[in-house]
Design an enzyme around this catalytic site. Structure first.
Site, mmCIF file in Angstrom:
data_model
loop_
_atom_site.group_PDB
_atom_site.id
_atom_site.type_symbol
_atom_site.label_atom_id
_atom_site.label_comp_id
_atom_site.label_asym_id
_atom_site.label_seq_id
_atom_site.Cartn_x
_atom_site.Cartn_y
_atom_site.Cartn_z
ATOM 1 N N ASP A 46 1.026 -1.206 0.118
ATOM 2 C CA ASP A 46 -0.031 -0.014 0.159
ATOM 3 C C ASP A 46 0.973 1.292 -0.075
ATOM 4 O O ASP A 46 1.911 1.188 -0.557
ATOM 5 C CB ASP A 46 -1.040 0.062 1.314
ATOM 6 C CG ASP A 46 -2.381 0.711 0.982
ATOM 7 O OD1 ASP A 46 -2.206 2.133 0.945
ATOM 8 O OD2 ASP A 46 -3.268 0.058 0.518
ATOM 9 N N ASP A 47 0.497 2.465 0.675
ATOM 10 C CA ASP A 47 0.975 3.735 0.373
ATOM 11 C C ASP A 47 2.386 3.570 1.221
ATOM 12 O O ASP A 47 2.661 2.606 2.019
ATOM 13 C CB ASP A 47 0.322 4.666 1.168
ATOM 14 C CG ASP A 47 0.387 6.046 0.637
ATOM 15 O OD1 ASP A 47 1.493 6.259 -0.213
ATOM 16 O OD2 ASP A 47 -0.251 6.999 0.932
ATOM 17 N N LYS A 121 -3.695 -0.505 -6.992
ATOM 18 C CA LYS A 121 -4.736 -0.046 -5.957
ATOM 19 C C LYS A 121 -4.567 1.454 -6.332
ATOM 20 O O LYS A 121 -3.595 1.971 -6.121
ATOM 21 C CB LYS A 121 -4.604 -0.661 -4.558
ATOM 22 C CG LYS A 121 -5.507 0.113 -3.519
ATOM 23 C CD LYS A 121 -5.237 -0.084 -1.967
ATOM 24 C CE LYS A 121 -6.228 0.903 -1.150
ATOM 25 N NZ LYS A 121 -5.999 0.555 0.103
ATOM 26 N N ASP A 123 -5.901 4.990 -5.501
ATOM 27 C CA ASP A 123 -6.732 5.739 -4.450
ATOM 28 C C ASP A 123 -7.256 7.184 -4.653
ATOM 29 O O ASP A 123 -7.047 7.394 -6.310
ATOM 30 C CB ASP A 123 -5.615 5.999 -3.115
ATOM 31 C CG ASP A 123 -6.352 5.934 -1.736
ATOM 32 O OD1 ASP A 123 -7.657 6.288 -1.803
ATOM 33 O OD2 ASP A 123 -5.761 5.611 -0.796
ATOM 34 N N TRP A 157 -13.941 5.200 -2.440
ATOM 35 C CA TRP A 157 -14.605 5.621 -1.373
ATOM 36 C C TRP A 157 -16.028 5.385 -1.715
ATOM 37 O O TRP A 157 -16.753 6.045 -1.078
ATOM 38 C CB TRP A 157 -14.178 6.938 -0.691
ATOM 39 C CG TRP A 157 -12.657 7.019 -0.647
ATOM 40 C CD1 TRP A 157 -11.652 6.237 -0.353
ATOM 41 C CD2 TRP A 157 -11.986 8.297 -0.703
ATOM 42 N NE1 TRP A 157 -10.421 6.670 -0.341
ATOM 43 C CE2 TRP A 157 -10.641 8.130 -0.400
ATOM 44 C CE3 TRP A 157 -12.414 9.834 -0.491
ATOM 45 C CZ2 TRP A 157 -9.711 9.146 -0.579
ATOM 46 C CZ3 TRP A 157 -11.572 10.746 -0.779
ATOM 47 C CH2 TRP A 157 -10.112 10.392 -0.585
ATOM 48 N N GLY A 158 -16.489 5.013 -2.862
ATOM 49 C CA GLY A 158 -17.955 4.828 -3.089
ATOM 50 C C GLY A 158 -18.578 6.102 -3.406
ATOM 51 O O GLY A 158 -19.976 6.089 -3.308
ATOM 52 N N ARG A 174 -13.987 0.410 -4.813
ATOM 53 C CA ARG A 174 -14.325 0.516 -3.478
ATOM 54 C C ARG A 174 -15.881 1.103 -3.486
ATOM 55 O O ARG A 174 -15.948 2.143 -3.916
ATOM 56 C CB ARG A 174 -13.292 1.578 -2.637
ATOM 57 C CG ARG A 174 -12.230 0.690 -2.028
ATOM 58 C CD ARG A 174 -12.498 -0.023 -1.018
ATOM 59 N NE ARG A 174 -12.699 1.052 0.392
ATOM 60 C CZ ARG A 174 -11.706 1.650 0.801
ATOM 61 N NH1 ARG A 174 -10.471 1.314 0.497
ATOM 62 N NH2 ARG A 174 -11.862 2.419 1.806
ATOM 63 N N ASP A 178 -12.810 3.855 4.386
ATOM 64 C CA ASP A 178 -12.027 2.984 4.875
ATOM 65 C C ASP A 178 -12.479 2.168 6.156
ATOM 66 O O ASP A 178 -13.185 2.870 6.872
ATOM 67 C CB ASP A 178 -10.737 3.674 5.371
ATOM 68 C CG ASP A 178 -9.656 3.874 4.165
ATOM 69 O OD1 ASP A 178 -10.269 3.869 2.917
ATOM 70 O OD2 ASP A 178 -8.711 4.401 4.445
#
Length: 219
Positions: A46-47, A121, A123, A157-158, A174, A178
């Site tokens: 991840d990040d 992934k 973001d 985030w939807g 997503r 989160d």
């Protein structure tokens, strides 16, 4: 993405505290514990793996944490029979303030393909208010252009009713903010999935964020 992706992601336990040793140890454990044989084949950073860009705009990994570099780390992961995943953001910076991929989609996609990345992934931080429908398809096209099959996971985030349109551009999206390491967060996210199942199927999946299995917020 014919089936939902299964594997391990560094964020929910390690956050930014990742390094080459942690990732290699995780690869070893995915094999030795039998998780790989059960289908948990993705090992995703991840990040915080990235540090800067060079004079040509190419993303540069954190050389202190990853002295061998991402390409060599990917070879180690592949040698274990696993797939290699990385993280970026469809913004000018990642959520932890590292260089994002907005305006650098093609060079980043080319770099990931060169490193033999299998999963991205992507973001939503520092997105400059640009609609998702403009930002995320740019990386779709950049990844396709490389010719390498890379699972494309949108972490938006939807927002903007993404479940209704994201299957055109990605392998998963997503559906919520989160997850946190507690039961209330899990239940809230579970409830938010109701009605979204009609948009998912082979090649494109709703993503209610990562499992918290093994962390200490649950019995």
């Amino acid at each position: 993405g014919l089936t939902p992706p299964m594997g391990w992601n560094s964020w929910n336990f390690y956050g930014c505290n990742i390094n080459e040793e942690v990732i290699k140890k995780t690869a070893d454990l995915l094999v030795s514990t039998g998780l790989k044989d059960a289908g948990y084949i993705y090992l995703n950073l991840d990040d915080c793996w990235q540090m800067s860009r060079d004079e040509n705009g190419r993303i540069v990994e954190d050389k202190e944490k990853f002295p061998s570099g991402m390409k060599e780390l990917g070879k180690y992961i592949h040698a274990k029979g696993l797939k290699f995943g990385l993280y970026s953001s469809a913004g000018t910076k990642t959520c932890q303030g590292r260089p994002g991929s907005l305006y650098y989609e093609e060079i980043d996609a080319e770099t990931y393909a060169e490193w033999e990345v299998d999963y991205l992934k992507y973001d939503n931080c520092f997105n400059k208010g640009i609609p998702s429908s403009e930002r995320y398809p740019k990386m779709t096209n950049a990844l396709k252009k490389t010719g390498r099959p890379i699972y494309y996971s949108i972490c938006q985030w939807g927002e903007e009713k993404i479940a209704t349109w994201a299957s055109k551009y990605s392998n998963s999206w997503r559906t919520t903010l989160d997850i946190s390491n507690n039961w209330d967060s899990f239940i809230i996210i579970l409830d938010q999935q109701q009605g979204l199942e009609e948009y998912a199927g082979p090649g494109g999946w709703n993503d209610p964020d990562m499992l918290e299995v093994g962390n200490d917020g649950f019995t």
